[in-house]
Design an enzyme around this catalytic site. Structure first.
Site, mmCIF file in Angstrom:
data_model
loop_
_atom_site.group_PDB
_atom_site.id
_atom_site.type_symbol
_atom_site.label_atom_id
_atom_site.label_comp_id
_atom_site.label_asym_id
_atom_site.label_seq_id
_atom_site.Cartn_x
_atom_site.Cartn_y
_atom_site.Cartn_z
ATOM 1 N N LYS A 61 0.857 -1.194 0.000
ATOM 2 C CA LYS A 61 0.000 0.000 0.000
ATOM 3 C C LYS A 61 0.886 1.235 0.000
ATOM 4 O O LYS A 61 1.690 1.431 0.910
ATOM 5 C CB LYS A 61 -0.922 -0.009 1.227
ATOM 6 C CG LYS A 61 -1.748 1.280 1.413
ATOM 7 C CD LYS A 61 -2.699 1.182 2.603
ATOM 8 C CE LYS A 61 -3.376 2.515 2.898
ATOM 9 N NZ LYS A 61 -4.278 2.454 4.074
ATOM 10 N N ASP A 63 -2.593 9.920 4.279
ATOM 11 C CA ASP A 63 -4.008 9.577 4.388
ATOM 12 C C ASP A 63 -4.723 10.565 5.297
ATOM 13 O O ASP A 63 -4.659 10.473 6.520
ATOM 14 C CB ASP A 63 -4.151 8.149 4.949
ATOM 15 C CG ASP A 63 -5.608 7.695 4.986
ATOM 16 O OD1 ASP A 63 -6.474 8.404 4.428
ATOM 17 O OD2 ASP A 63 -5.866 6.615 5.575
ATOM 18 N N LYS A 119 -10.245 12.388 8.656
ATOM 19 C CA LYS A 119 -9.876 11.884 9.981
ATOM 20 C C LYS A 119 -9.868 13.042 10.966
ATOM 21 O O LYS A 119 -9.486 14.149 10.609
ATOM 22 C CB LYS A 119 -8.455 11.296 9.946
ATOM 23 C CG LYS A 119 -8.324 9.975 9.239
ATOM 24 C CD LYS A 119 -6.878 9.501 9.285
ATOM 25 C CE LYS A 119 -6.679 8.244 8.455
ATOM 26 N NZ LYS A 119 -7.333 7.055 9.000
ATOM 27 N N ASP A 127 1.404 5.834 5.907
ATOM 28 C CA ASP A 127 0.443 4.972 5.216
ATOM 29 C C ASP A 127 0.999 4.342 3.936
ATOM 30 O O ASP A 127 0.286 3.642 3.214
ATOM 31 C CB ASP A 127 -0.846 5.750 4.921
ATOM 32 C CG ASP A 127 -2.092 4.884 5.083
ATOM 33 O OD1 ASP A 127 -1.984 3.796 5.681
ATOM 34 O OD2 ASP A 127 -3.167 5.297 4.595
ATOM 35 N N ASP A 186 -12.167 7.090 3.793
ATOM 36 C CA ASP A 186 -10.985 6.731 4.595
ATOM 37 C C ASP A 186 -10.627 5.245 4.435
ATOM 38 O O ASP A 186 -9.576 4.812 4.896
ATOM 39 C CB ASP A 186 -11.273 7.058 6.065
ATOM 40 C CG ASP A 186 -10.009 7.159 6.890
ATOM 41 O OD1 ASP A 186 -8.905 7.186 6.305
ATOM 42 O OD2 ASP A 186 -10.129 7.213 8.140
ATOM 43 N N GLU A 238 -9.509 3.828 1.902
ATOM 44 C CA GLU A 238 -8.920 4.020 0.576
ATOM 45 C C GLU A 238 -7.887 2.960 0.227
ATOM 46 O O GLU A 238 -7.659 2.681 -0.949
ATOM 47 C CB GLU A 238 -8.297 5.419 0.480
ATOM 48 C CG GLU A 238 -6.862 5.550 1.032
ATOM 49 C CD GLU A 238 -6.717 5.253 2.521
ATOM 50 O OE1 GLU A 238 -7.738 5.305 3.231
ATOM 51 O OE2 GLU A 238 -5.593 4.966 2.987
ATOM 52 N N ARG A 268 -7.847 -0.275 0.552
ATOM 53 C CA ARG A 268 -8.374 -1.443 -0.166
ATOM 54 C C ARG A 268 -8.723 -1.085 -1.613
ATOM 55 O O ARG A 268 -8.678 -1.939 -2.487
ATOM 56 C CB ARG A 268 -9.573 -2.023 0.604
ATOM 57 C CG ARG A 268 -10.771 -1.129 0.698
ATOM 58 C CD ARG A 268 -11.744 -1.544 1.806
ATOM 59 N NE ARG A 268 -11.240 -1.197 3.139
ATOM 60 C CZ ARG A 268 -11.878 -1.468 4.271
ATOM 61 N NH1 ARG A 268 -13.043 -2.103 4.243
ATOM 62 N NH2 ARG A 268 -11.367 -1.112 5.431
HETATM 63 N N1 BES Z 1 -4.525 4.150 6.954
HETATM 64 C C1 BES Z 1 -5.682 3.798 7.708
HETATM 65 C C2 BES Z 1 -5.412 2.709 8.756
HETATM 66 C C3 BES Z 1 -4.431 3.049 9.839
HETATM 67 C C4 BES Z 1 -4.860 3.428 11.079
HETATM 68 C C5 BES Z 1 -3.072 2.923 9.625
HETATM 69 C C6 BES Z 1 -3.953 3.706 12.087
HETATM 70 C C7 BES Z 1 -2.162 3.195 10.621
HETATM 71 C C8 BES Z 1 -2.601 3.587 11.850
HETATM 72 C C9 BES Z 1 -6.768 3.296 6.769
HETATM 73 O O1 BES Z 1 -6.777 3.865 5.509
HETATM 74 C C10 BES Z 1 -8.089 3.637 7.394
HETATM 75 O O2 BES Z 1 -8.339 4.784 7.569
HETATM 76 N N2 BES Z 1 -8.879 2.614 7.712
HETATM 77 C C11 BES Z 1 -10.151 2.824 8.293
HETATM 78 C C12 BES Z 1 -11.143 1.915 7.613
HETATM 79 C C13 BES Z 1 -12.581 2.185 7.987
HETATM 80 C C14 BES Z 1 -12.993 3.554 7.480
HETATM 81 C C15 BES Z 1 -13.441 1.108 7.396
HETATM 82 C C16 BES Z 1 -10.058 2.482 9.776
HETATM 83 O O3 BES Z 1 -9.364 1.535 10.126
HETATM 84 O O4 BES Z 1 -10.651 3.199 10.558
HETATM 85 ZN ZN ZN Z 2 -4.914 4.525 4.803
HETATM 86 ZN ZN ZN Z 3 -7.835 5.701 5.417
#
Ligand code: BES
Ligand code: ZN
Ligand code: ZN
Length: 479
Positions: free
Chosen positions: A247, A252, A259, A271, A330, A332, A334
């Site tokens: 990734k 992000d 966020k 990220d 968020d 993104e 996937r």
């Molecule tokens: N990049 C984040 C996940 C992340 C969180 C990485 C903390 C490192 C530290 C990812 O893109 C994300 O925001 N995931 C969301 C998914 C949700 C919206 C379904 C999450 O985990 O909250």
């Molecule tokens: Zn992310």
């Molecule tokens: Zn994200």
């Protein structure tokens, strides 16, 4: 970049780390007086210390006893951590050079201690005006051993360099490390290590209809990139390639599903740690000339709430033609990984391993202690990967991947949606990815261990380079 060398004569004026299986192995050969040896033996035997430091007017003599634990992998991790403790003494004494002596012929233990020491010497000072003031003194580690070969030392040098490169990529902020810059860094790595690098630009990505990557990039001013790295040695053991996917979200913000700051956005330059992990692994595999055909794919972009950013409710047609109802901008990672996973089908890979800081849910599940994994690879492959997890102490925690979870990403109007329910978030993310594969595959969610907010022994604050050592160990042992 080169800190390790194997030596054949010990210089008794230089500071030393004596790695012993038992304190009785100590003798007068290392510039220690009888009184000092007695003192050390007493500290170890009576006071049960695992290491003792003697300061002979500026020359440090550090004695480390290998620690017998139930499991070998735990013992080796203890020694890596001991390497970090030694680094603190060395830094404090401002030593430029140190010799590690393998007193009792303990190969794996010596390598672990040395690895911990080298990895503790990492710093990211690029943006400091007075770098010299903070720079660690240690420039040179001599290894004296009858059991450890020069090629093992060289291999450790390669691995630790690769980890450092990976850490630096993660530590670079997004105002330097755009998707384009990231691809340029990959080109440099390929040149240095000897693997091919091809970068697809926005026009090519558009022509290929990588809908997920393009959708995430809509809110950005900077173009996306899709990097293809390939290492194909003449004597490769595998007929079909192993494909790595990382990734590469260089930042992000959450896109329009922004966020909340400061808590969750501060560290989001991390990220692209999955991309850094697979590129670091390519670097090490190619430099060490392992006999394995590996390809790495990195879809890269930032994720921002720009004017044209995709909005929740949008339906995106992905590279393989499946459609996604985007309900959270968020989620993104996937979206861009799905295109890369589908693209990987063209290689008819024997195995695909993807690395991604994909979900907060992975952190909620196991914290920073390991990598959350799931996938459809056979049990043998899973066991080999898990074994490498123990070997490197980048341990794997496998999640269930039951059919039930598939229902959680059903969409009313598209083939799937990009979020699941309130629970099992790392698994529903994995289930989303699984819709884009037709080969044996494992997914590694490294959101926890990729980036630390406090130093953890030889893993520094910031980017850790997690995944590099794991992947190298896997290729080394199984190809
Ligand atoms: N990049 C984040 C996940 C992340 C969180 C990485 C903390 C490192 C530290 C990812 O893109 C994300 O925001 N995931 C969301 C998914 C949700 C919206 C379904 C999450 O985990 O909250
Ligand atoms: Zn992310
Ligand atoms: Zn994200």
């Amino acid at each position: 970049m080169s800190i390790l060398s194997k030596i054949s004569v010990i210089n008794n004026n230089e500071s030393v780390i004596l790695l012993c299986g038992k304190e009785s192995s100590l003798n007068n050969n290392y510039g220690l007086s009888k009184a000092e040896i007695d003192y050390i033996k007493n500290e170890i035997k009576v006071k049960e210390k695992k290491h003792v430091v003697i300061n002979q007017l500026g020359r440090l003599v550090i004695v480390q006893i290998t620690d017998h634990q139930k499991e070998k992998f735990a013992e080796l991790e203890t020694l890596r951590k001991a390497g970090c403790s030694m680094h603190a003494y060395i830094a404090d004494a401002k030593l430029k050079s140190v010799t590690i002596v393998d007193v009792d012929g303990k190969e794996a233990e010596l390598l672990a201690l040395t690895e911990g020491l080298v990895l503790s010497n990492y710093q990211f000072l690029k943006y400091k005006k007075n770098k010299e003031k903070e720079l660690f003194s240690l420039k040179n580690i001599n290894v004296f051993s009858k059991t450890v070969s020069a090629s093992k030392i060289n291999e450790l040098q390669i691995i630790t360099n690769a980890v450092e490169i990976s850490r630096t990529l993660v530590n670079e902020p997004a105002n330097f490390l755009t998707a384009t810059q990231l691809s340029k860094e990959f080109r440099k790595m390929g040149k240095d290590a000897g693997f091919e690098v091809e970068v697809l630009n926005k026009a090519k990505i558009t022509a290929l209809k990588m809908g997920g990557l393009l959708a995430v990039n809509l809110g950005s001013i900077d173009p996306p990139t899709f990097t293809i790295m390939e290492y194909k040695p003449a004597g490769a053991k595998n007929k079909k390639p192993v494909v790595l996917i990382g990734k590469g979200v260089v930042y992000d913000t959450g896109g329009l599903s922004l966020k909340p700051t400061p808590n969750s956005m501060d560290m989001m330059k991390c990220d692209m740690a999955g991309a850094a992990a697979v590129a670091g692994a390519m670097y090490a595999v190619a430099k060490a000339k392992l006999p394995v055909h590996v390809i790495a794919l990195v879809p890269a972009t930032d994720n921002r709430p720009g004017e044209n950013a995709y909005v929740p409710g949008d339906v995106i047609t992905m590279y393989n033609g499946l459609t996604v109802e985007m309900l959270n901008a968020d989620a993104e990672g996937r979206m861009i990984l799905a295109d890369a996973l589908a693209y990987a089908q063209k290689y008819k890979p024997e195995l695909v391993l993807d690395f991604a800081t994909l979900t907060g849910a992975a952190i909620a599940a196991i914290g920073m202690s390991g990598l959350v994994v799931m996938g459809n690879a056979d049990e043998k492959t899973k066991d080999q990967l898990k074994q490498s997890g123990f070997n490197t102490f980048e341990r794997l925690a496998e999640m269930p991947f039951w059919d039930d979870y598939d229902d959680l990403i059903k969409s009313d109007i598209a083939d799937m949606k990009n979020i699941g329910g309130p629970y099992a978030g790392s698994i529903t993310a994995g289930k989303f990815l699984a819709r884009y594969i037709d080969y044996p595959w494992m997914h590694f969610d490294i959101a926890g261990p990729a980036f630390l907010t406090a130093k953890d022994s030889y893993r520094p604050k910031g980017g850790t380079g997690v995944g590099v050592r794991l992947l190298f160990d896997y290729f080394k042992n199984n190809y």
